[in-house]
Design a protein around this motif. Structure first.
Motif, PDB file in Angstrom:
ATOM      1  N   PHE A 132      -0.141   6.650   1.671  1.00  0.00           N
ATOM      2  CA  PHE A 132      -1.452   5.987   1.691  1.00  0.00           C
ATOM      3  C   PHE A 132      -2.291   6.227   0.434  1.00  0.00           C
ATOM      4  N   THR A 133      -1.841   7.114  -0.419  1.00  0.00           N
ATOM      5  CA  THR A 133      -2.555   7.314  -1.681  1.00  0.00           C
ATOM      6  C   THR A 133      -1.723   6.840  -2.878  1.00  0.00           C
ATOM      7  N   SER A 134      -0.654   6.112  -2.591  1.00  0.00           N
ATOM      8  CA  SER A 134       0.193   5.576  -3.663  1.00  0.00           C
ATOM      9  C   SER A 134      -0.101   4.098  -3.868  1.00  0.00           C
ATOM     10  N   LEU A 135       0.477   3.536  -4.892  1.00  0.00           N
ATOM     11  CA  LEU A 135       0.313   2.109  -5.162  1.00  0.00           C
ATOM     12  C   LEU A 135       1.088   1.240  -4.177  1.00  0.00           C
ATOM     13  N   LEU A 136       1.839   1.844  -3.280  1.00  0.00           N
ATOM     14  CA  LEU A 136       2.438   1.067  -2.199  1.00  0.00           C
ATOM     15  C   LEU A 136       1.361   0.656  -1.199  1.00  0.00           C
ATOM     16  N   TYR A 137       0.240   1.383  -1.222  1.00  0.00           N
ATOM     17  CA  TYR A 137      -0.866   1.070  -0.318  1.00  0.00           C
ATOM     18  C   TYR A 137      -2.159   0.749  -1.071  1.00  0.00           C
ATOM     19  N   HIS A 138      -2.469   1.549  -2.082  1.00  0.00           N
ATOM     20  CA  HIS A 138      -3.647   1.298  -2.920  1.00  0.00           C
ATOM     21  C   HIS A 138      -3.493   0.015  -3.721  1.00  0.00           C
ATOM     22  N   ASP A 139      -4.608  -0.686  -3.943  1.00  0.00           N
ATOM     23  CA  ASP A 139      -4.577  -1.636  -5.040  1.00  0.00           C
ATOM     24  C   ASP A 139      -4.908  -0.867  -6.326  1.00  0.00           C
ATOM     25  N   THR A 140      -4.696  -1.515  -7.462  1.00  0.00           N
ATOM     26  CA  THR A 140      -4.835  -0.832  -8.747  1.00  0.00           C
ATOM     27  C   THR A 140      -6.243  -0.275  -8.957  1.00  0.00           C
ATOM     28  N   THR A 141      -7.249  -1.023  -8.541  1.00  0.00           N
ATOM     29  CA  THR A 141      -8.631  -0.606  -8.747  1.00  0.00           C
ATOM     30  C   THR A 141      -8.929   0.702  -8.018  1.00  0.00           C
ATOM     31  N   GLU A 142      -8.549   0.730  -6.758  1.00  0.00           N
ATOM     32  CA  GLU A 142      -8.738   1.933  -5.951  1.00  0.00           C
ATOM     33  C   GLU A 142      -7.957   3.106  -6.567  1.00  0.00           C
ATOM     34  N   HIS A 143      -6.755   2.821  -6.975  1.00  0.00           N
ATOM     35  CA  HIS A 143      -5.885   3.870  -7.493  1.00  0.00           C
ATOM     36  C   HIS A 143      -6.480   4.483  -8.766  1.00  0.00           C
ATOM     37  N   LYS A 144      -6.874   3.643  -9.703  1.00  0.00           N
ATOM     38  CA  LYS A 144      -7.379   4.191 -10.969  1.00  0.00           C
ATOM     39  C   LYS A 144      -8.698   4.945 -10.757  1.00  0.00           C
ATOM     40  N   ARG A 145      -9.509   4.501  -9.815  1.00  0.00           N
ATOM     41  CA  ARG A 145     -10.745   5.226  -9.528  1.00  0.00           C
ATOM     42  C   ARG A 145     -10.424   6.643  -9.046  1.00  0.00           C
ATOM     43  N   ALA A 146      -9.482   6.714  -8.118  1.00  0.00           N
ATOM     44  CA  ALA A 146      -9.118   8.013  -7.550  1.00  0.00           C
ATOM     45  C   ALA A 146      -8.404   8.887  -8.585  1.00  0.00           C
ATOM     46  N   VAL A 147      -7.532   8.287  -9.358  1.00  0.00           N
ATOM     47  CA  VAL A 147      -6.842   9.038 -10.415  1.00  0.00           C
ATOM     48  C   VAL A 147      -7.870   9.661 -11.356  1.00  0.00           C
ATOM     49  N   ALA A 148      -8.845   8.847 -11.779  1.00  0.00           N
ATOM     50  CA  ALA A 148      -9.862   9.330 -12.723  1.00  0.00           C
ATOM     51  C   ALA A 148     -10.629  10.505 -12.126  1.00  0.00           C
ATOM     52  N   GLU A 149     -11.000  10.386 -10.867  1.00  0.00           N
ATOM     53  CA  GLU A 149     -11.767  11.467 -10.254  1.00  0.00           C
ATOM     54  C   GLU A 149     -10.978  12.784 -10.286  1.00  0.00           C
ATOM     55  N   HIS A 184       3.410  -1.999   5.922  1.00  0.00           N
ATOM     56  CA  HIS A 184       2.286  -2.415   5.065  1.00  0.00           C
ATOM     57  C   HIS A 184       2.729  -3.318   3.918  1.00  0.00           C
ATOM     58  N   ARG A 185       3.896  -3.901   4.075  1.00  0.00           N
ATOM     59  CA  ARG A 185       4.457  -4.753   3.032  1.00  0.00           C
ATOM     60  C   ARG A 185       3.503  -5.874   2.611  1.00  0.00           C
ATOM     61  N   ASN A 186       2.758  -6.378   3.563  1.00  0.00           N
ATOM     62  CA  ASN A 186       1.835  -7.474   3.250  1.00  0.00           C
ATOM     63  C   ASN A 186       0.398  -7.001   3.105  1.00  0.00           C
ATOM     64  N   GLY A 187       0.239  -5.703   2.871  1.00  0.00           N
ATOM     65  CA  GLY A 187      -1.099  -5.122   2.773  1.00  0.00           C
ATOM     66  C   GLY A 187      -1.652  -5.157   1.366  1.00  0.00           C
ATOM     67  N   SER A 188      -2.571  -4.227   1.100  1.00  0.00           N
ATOM     68  CA  SER A 188      -3.314  -4.221  -0.154  1.00  0.00           C
ATOM     69  C   SER A 188      -2.515  -3.699  -1.346  1.00  0.00           C
ATOM     70  N   GLY A 189      -1.426  -2.995  -1.088  1.00  0.00           N
ATOM     71  CA  GLY A 189      -0.639  -2.407  -2.178  1.00  0.00           C
ATOM     72  C   GLY A 189      -0.086  -3.474  -3.107  1.00  0.00           C
ATOM     73  N   GLU A 190      -0.128  -3.160  -4.417  1.00  0.00           N
ATOM     74  CA  GLU A 190       0.243  -4.185  -5.386  1.00  0.00           C
ATOM     75  C   GLU A 190       1.553  -3.889  -6.111  1.00  0.00           C
ATOM     76  N   ALA A 191       2.228  -2.824  -5.727  1.00  0.00           N
ATOM     77  CA  ALA A 191       3.443  -2.453  -6.465  1.00  0.00           C
ATOM     78  C   ALA A 191       4.581  -3.443  -6.217  1.00  0.00           C
ATOM     79  N   TYR A 192       4.750  -3.853  -4.985  1.00  0.00           N
ATOM     80  CA  TYR A 192       5.845  -4.773  -4.649  1.00  0.00           C
ATOM     81  C   TYR A 192       5.270  -5.962  -3.887  1.00  0.00           C
ATOM     82  N   LEU A 193       4.823  -6.967  -4.606  1.00  0.00           N
ATOM     83  CA  LEU A 193       4.215  -8.124  -3.947  1.00  0.00           C
ATOM     84  C   LEU A 193       5.243  -8.851  -3.080  1.00  0.00           C
ATOM     85  N   PRO A 194       4.853  -9.205  -1.871  1.00  0.00           N
ATOM     86  CA  PRO A 194       5.797  -9.857  -0.954  1.00  0.00           C
ATOM     87  C   PRO A 194       6.327 -11.188  -1.484  1.00  0.00           C
TER      88      PRO A 194
END
Ligand SMILES: Nc1ncnc2c1ncn2[C@@H]1O[C@H](COP(=O)(O)OP(=O)(O)O)[C@@H](O)[C@H]1O
Ligand SMILES: Nc1ncnc2c1ncn2[C@@H]1O[C@H](COP(=O)(O)OP(=O)(O)O)[C@@H](O)[C@H]1O
Ligand SMILES: [Mg+2]
Ligand SMILES: [Mg+2]
Ligand SMILES: [Mg+2]
Ligand SMILES: [Mg+2]
Ligand SMILES: [Mg+2]
Lengths: 419, 419
Positions: free
Chosen positions: B151-168, B319-329
């Protein structure tokens, strides 16, 4: 400086802006009569004004809150100008020979004032289309890449410096997302933005969308792009981001800059050279068959990597006892081990370079943004033939990249593709 | 809440602090008479107070601006408490069954109030030394790792959420540096902090410092640790960061949390289980030869990975069709390709896990911080024999990790090391 809020400039308000901005007006000896202003933005995203007077000159680049070539229907943060200015300054810090000076930056106005790269500077891509040789290009670009990438990597940064810089550039997320979409996603799916030389390449574009192995490899590259903070990369280092004369090479437009994989930059440059190579047959005529020029392009590909390799490892050796914490000298303490680690590092980097380079080639043939190298070939069937050769090569390179041990093998493979 | 600046607490001032802090005193029904307070910090870094009254209980953990077990001579930012509190909350968000609730956090005081994991909860490492089986351990730990990492990987995060959390979490750099030093550097060089069971292991420790291939592999893992923001990892997931009863498993102490490679967490846990395995011969006596227990540990290693694999890929599918952007359906649009991509992802993750797990084992034998599993073996020569077996296995695992296709092969290799 009067910058209360953001407003898009035009030729007229630009003069007012310059008047009110000492850092700019001083470049013109505060003489603003007879100023020549010309909007020349031929890029996809922003507005670029050349400002010239008898006393001096500069360029003003302004980001608007959308993508220029698409329009307001595709919003894009104007904060990209902040990251462009920050990257320009950092890259110039490490490689002042090949990066224009920033005279002024206004964050609210998303506006950069920088050196005007005066004629005969032209965009490299246009030089490649015209068949002009640049004997110093490989030397200069390898220098730019070796220095900007080395000095912003953990081979030179300590961890504290690195994480601070990584965190800052996480803010450039909208531009990263754009790359994710147009390079790593759209070409591999049906997308309203995709274009190709139709009907000739329709089947080829479809084949890209149906190639499981290709998609498997692209996923790996996309993950690396999203997750790996290896160095401050330019992020858009195609041949349209380089301005050249016979003896000057200047890298502009790092608005996509962030901490990402080095191979993305090196691959962008080399991949675009290979695109230029495959486009040459479309530009050949009775005066010039472009055969010698094609050889020059391939020699430049080879020299770019080999010189990059040489310069990058030389910097590494020079700074072995410096602040970088990746390979502590007390651990990597014998020459056999030093050779071994460098060899592994550079081999991995070559494979990343080939992978990203191939992905950048593919997206320019079946994705949204095409390159003038091909677009300027008027005969669509001829253009499609050039593009198809490039596409076939790029697909092979993306899938087989780990089999290449040296750049000469890549060059050989390019030649074989065409024979 | 009265928190004007930082002050280290003691039993007495802690009572005042609780009185002034409704989030804490309310847990005791505001009845502070007859409060029992006990400092129990047995960890390396911080102070932990158990606070119990007839009406309720909690634990107070405070970070001081240095490393407890070394003293003020090794400063360490107390801001680590902020990252611990933030990670605890994020992990509990995704896996409330296995993470204690945070009742209160005071950033200036670097102080966390959280659920007291009441007896019979004990630190897992102590249970492993005592030879106690935990039938639900693999089930629970695989759940914790699959959910917090997914739930904290790009399989679930979108890029925006991910980079915000990475930066923090880039802000937690001091703790990352500590890991870099004690896991990836010190064991491979002469360092004042290194210890080993001397003189028995002197030669083995030296061999680690002279092993070029080992150092080459460790460099790759260190780079991945420093550069790859794959998911929010716990960062210190050894068996001393887990508290257990027969039916409860609770993960504490994520102060090293940041966005790093998932394999670092999974490897830490599995590597420490394997350390526990190799320590068993040192704990065997006439009453208990520990043979069955050793088999249980190996079964737990196997189940932990296999259940992790199962749960992680199940979350991915869900969560294949969820917010994660790593593997677009739209791209990963057929079951063959989905299988192919998951197989590659999980195989790479297994190899990372084995590499990091091995590195964590090695550092516990020849680095600064040892584990009670071995330390509690009083006979030094016996202890050295156990440690040497673990070290030989870990070196092999680190170098050969890419040859293992399944966790059963790893378990087999552990058994062979001992026969
Ligand atoms: N410093 C400069 N000197 C001269 N011309 C420039 C300069 N910067 C940009 N240009 C011109 O403006 C064009 C667009 O600039 P660029 O930075 O690439 O904008 P975009 O981000 O929109 O792609 C370039 O192709 C080049 O012709
Ligand atoms: N929530 C809790 N409930 C009960 N005991 C705890 C709790 N948190 C910590 N402890 C005890 O305190 C010890 C040290 O806590 P830990 O968070 O690991 O500190 P450190 O960061 O110093 O390693 C643990 O080993 C455990 O015995
Ligand atoms: Mg441009
Ligand atoms: Mg641009
Ligand atoms: Mg602890
Ligand atoms: Mg559960
Ligand atoms: Mg701790």
């Amino acid at each position: 400086m009067t910058s209360s809020g953001f407003r898009p400039l035009d030729d007229k308000s630009l003069v007012e802006y310059i008047k009110a901005t000492p850092a700019l007006s001083s470049k013109l000896a505060n003489q603003l009569d007879g100023l020549q202003i010309k909007e020349v933005g031929d890029g996809n995203l922003n507005f670029v004004y050349i400002v010239v007077s008898s006393a001096g000159s500069f360029v003003i680049k302004q980001a608007l809150p959308y993508i220029r070539c698409i329009g307001e229907s595709w919003p894009m943060t104007k904060e990209r100008a902040y990251f462009e200015a920050t990257a320009l300054r950092e890259q110039r810090r490490w490689c002042s020979d090949h990066v224009p000076e920033v005279y002024h930056f206004d964050r609210e106005m998303a506006l950069i004032g920088m050196r005007y790269l005066e004629p005969p500077h032209i965009i490299l891509r246009k030089g490649l289309i015209a068949g002009i040789e640049y004997p110093l290009l490989a030397e200069h670009m390898s220098e730019f890449m070796a220095r900007t990438l080395f000095f912003t990597s953990l081979l030179y940064h300590d961890t504290t410096e690195h994480k601070r810089a990584v965190a800052e550039f996480c803010g450039n997320v909208e531009l990263c997302r754009l790359t994710e979409q147009v390079v790593f996603s759209d070409p591999y799916k049906v997308s309203q933005y995709n274009r190709c030389t139709s009907p000739y390449l329709d089947r080829d574009a479809e084949a890209v969308r149906e190639d499981n192995i290709l998609k498997l490899e692209v996923a790996e590259l996309k993950s690396m792009f999203c997750e790996r903070s290896q160095a401050l990369i330019h992020g858009d280092l195609h041949t349209g981001s380089v301005m050249v004369t016979a003896d000057s090479t200047q890298v502009i437009d790092p608005e996509f800059g962030f901490y990402g994989p080095m191979g993305f930059d090196i691959g962008a440059f080399i991949g675009n050279l290979i695109l230029a190579y495959f486009a040459q047959d479309g530009h050949a005529d009775q005066v010039n068959d472009r055969k010698a020029y094609k050889e020059w392009i391939l020699k430049t590909v080879e020299q770019t990597w080999n010189l990059f390799h040489k310069k990058f490892t030389a910097l590494w050796n020079e700074h072995r006892n410096g602040s970088g914490e990746a390979y502590l000298p007390e651990i990597y303490n014998n020459s056999e081990l030093q050779l071994l680690t460098q060899k592994k590092y550079m081999q991995d980097l070559l494979h990343d370079t080939l992978g990203f380079g191939a992905a950048k080639m593919i997206r320019r043939i079946v994705g949204v943004a095409h390159v003038e190298d091909f677009e300027s070939i008027v005969d669509a069937s001829k253009r499609a033939n050039c593009e198809r050769q490039a596409l076939v090569f790029a697909k092979m390179l993306l899938k087989e990249r780990r089999k290449f041990q040296a750049i000469t093998e890549v060059v050989l493979a390019v030649q074989q593709e065409q024979s």
